[in-house]
Write a protein that holds these residues in place. Structure first.
Motif, PDB file in Angstrom:
ATOM      1  N   PRO A 117       0.819  -1.220   0.000  1.00  0.00           N
ATOM      2  CA  PRO A 117       0.000   0.000   0.000  1.00  0.00           C
ATOM      3  C   PRO A 117       0.852   1.269   0.000  1.00  0.00           C
ATOM      4  N   GLU A 118       1.992   1.232   0.695  1.00  0.00           N
ATOM      5  CA  GLU A 118       2.858   2.413   0.728  1.00  0.00           C
ATOM      6  C   GLU A 118       3.426   2.726  -0.652  1.00  0.00           C
ATOM      7  N   ALA A 191       3.787  17.290   4.672  1.00  0.00           N
ATOM      8  CA  ALA A 191       3.345  16.656   5.923  1.00  0.00           C
ATOM      9  C   ALA A 191       2.986  15.185   5.739  1.00  0.00           C
ATOM     10  N   THR A 192       2.345  14.854   4.616  1.00  0.00           N
ATOM     11  CA  THR A 192       1.939  13.470   4.380  1.00  0.00           C
ATOM     12  C   THR A 192       3.149  12.570   4.161  1.00  0.00           C
ATOM     13  N   ALA A 193       4.122  13.080   3.398  1.00  0.00           N
ATOM     14  CA  ALA A 193       5.345  12.311   3.149  1.00  0.00           C
ATOM     15  C   ALA A 193       6.129  12.119   4.445  1.00  0.00           C
ATOM     16  N   LYS A 194       6.181  13.163   5.260  1.00  0.00           N
ATOM     17  CA  LYS A 194       6.906  13.055   6.531  1.00  0.00           C
ATOM     18  C   LYS A 194       6.214  12.087   7.484  1.00  0.00           C
ATOM     19  N   LYS A 195       4.874  12.037   7.396  1.00  0.00           N
ATOM     20  CA  LYS A 195       4.129  11.083   8.229  1.00  0.00           C
ATOM     21  C   LYS A 195       4.484   9.647   7.832  1.00  0.00           C
ATOM     22  N   LEU A 196       4.597   9.393   6.530  1.00  0.00           N
ATOM     23  CA  LEU A 196       4.977   8.051   6.087  1.00  0.00           C
ATOM     24  C   LEU A 196       6.393   7.732   6.545  1.00  0.00           C
ATOM     25  N   ALA A 197       7.274   8.730   6.487  1.00  0.00           N
ATOM     26  CA  ALA A 197       8.645   8.530   6.960  1.00  0.00           C
ATOM     27  C   ALA A 197       8.643   8.151   8.440  1.00  0.00           C
TER      28      ALA A 197
END
Length: 218
Positions: A117-118, A191-197
């Motif tokens: 999913p990621e 923010a969304t990319a950093k959340k995945l990180a």
């Protein structure tokens, strides 16, 4: 007597007219205030509703969207993490029919459920940002990536030998992903990319610790 009555009637009429005029003026004043407040209330209410809708849309974006500003670090994170995750899935597929340890098998399932999913999310980000899925990094900066020979050696093992090699290679692979995710935490702006990180650092660090324990008992 008639004159007195006429004067009385005129006085009453004058008082009635004056009272009616006062009531009418008060009514107009109240109506004006009510109109101002009502319009103001409707305006503020409309703005608030619109702002709330916008805020809600921003706060609860679609599962595959990454709204807001982004920078080169965000783009590179997605472009590099996609092939990194894809290789982890290739390694996980090799476990089918080769892995023996029950904990290794559970970990393989967890990796597949999390990383596929990621990958789809990051591909959607890049599409939304107008960026290619691959920028030709050639593996540069992608720590822990397996060589073709590593993958062949893993595929050639079975049972406990596979479990041990899988754990060793996946530890290195995960540590590379964590390093890239930490770079995104520090340099990214979306923010969304950093959340995945954040998720990658948390989950894969935990899996590294689990894999090390598996190695200790094999």
């Amino acid at each position: 007597m008639r004159a007195f009555t006429n004067r009385t009637n005129r006085n009453r009429t004058t008082r009635k007219l004056a009272l009616a005029g006062a009531l009418a003026a008060a009514g107009l004043l109240l109506t004006a205030c009510g109109t101002d407040d009502g319009m103001s209330g409707m305006d503020h209410g409309g703005m608030s509703a619109s702002s709330s809708a916008t805020a809600s849309a921003s706060a609860a974006p679609g599962a595959d969207s990454a709204p807001g500003d982004f920078n080169d670090a965000d783009v590179m994170f997605a472009q590099m993490m996609i092939p990194h995750h894809e290789q982890a899935l290739e390694m996980a597929k090799l476990a089918d029919g080769r892995a023996e340890d029950s904990e290794v098998k559970k970990l393989v399932t967890a990796i597949e459920q999390a990383q596929d999913p990621e990958i789809q999310k990051m591909k959607a980000w890049l599409k939304g940002w107008g960026k290619p899925e691959s920028a030709g990094h050639g593996g540069h900066g992608m720590g822990g990536m397996m060589s073709d020979q590593d993958m062949k050696d893993l595929a050639a093992t079975k049972g406990e030998a596979f479990d041990r090699k899988f754990a060793e290679l996946m530890i290195a692979h995960h540590e590379g992903a964590v390093a890239m995710a930490k770079d995104e935490q520090q340099s990214g702006s979306n923010a969304t990319a950093k959340k995945l990180a954040d998720d990658v650092v948390r989950t894969q660090s935990a899996e590294v610790a689990q894999l090390k324990k598996i190695l200790d008992r094999l």
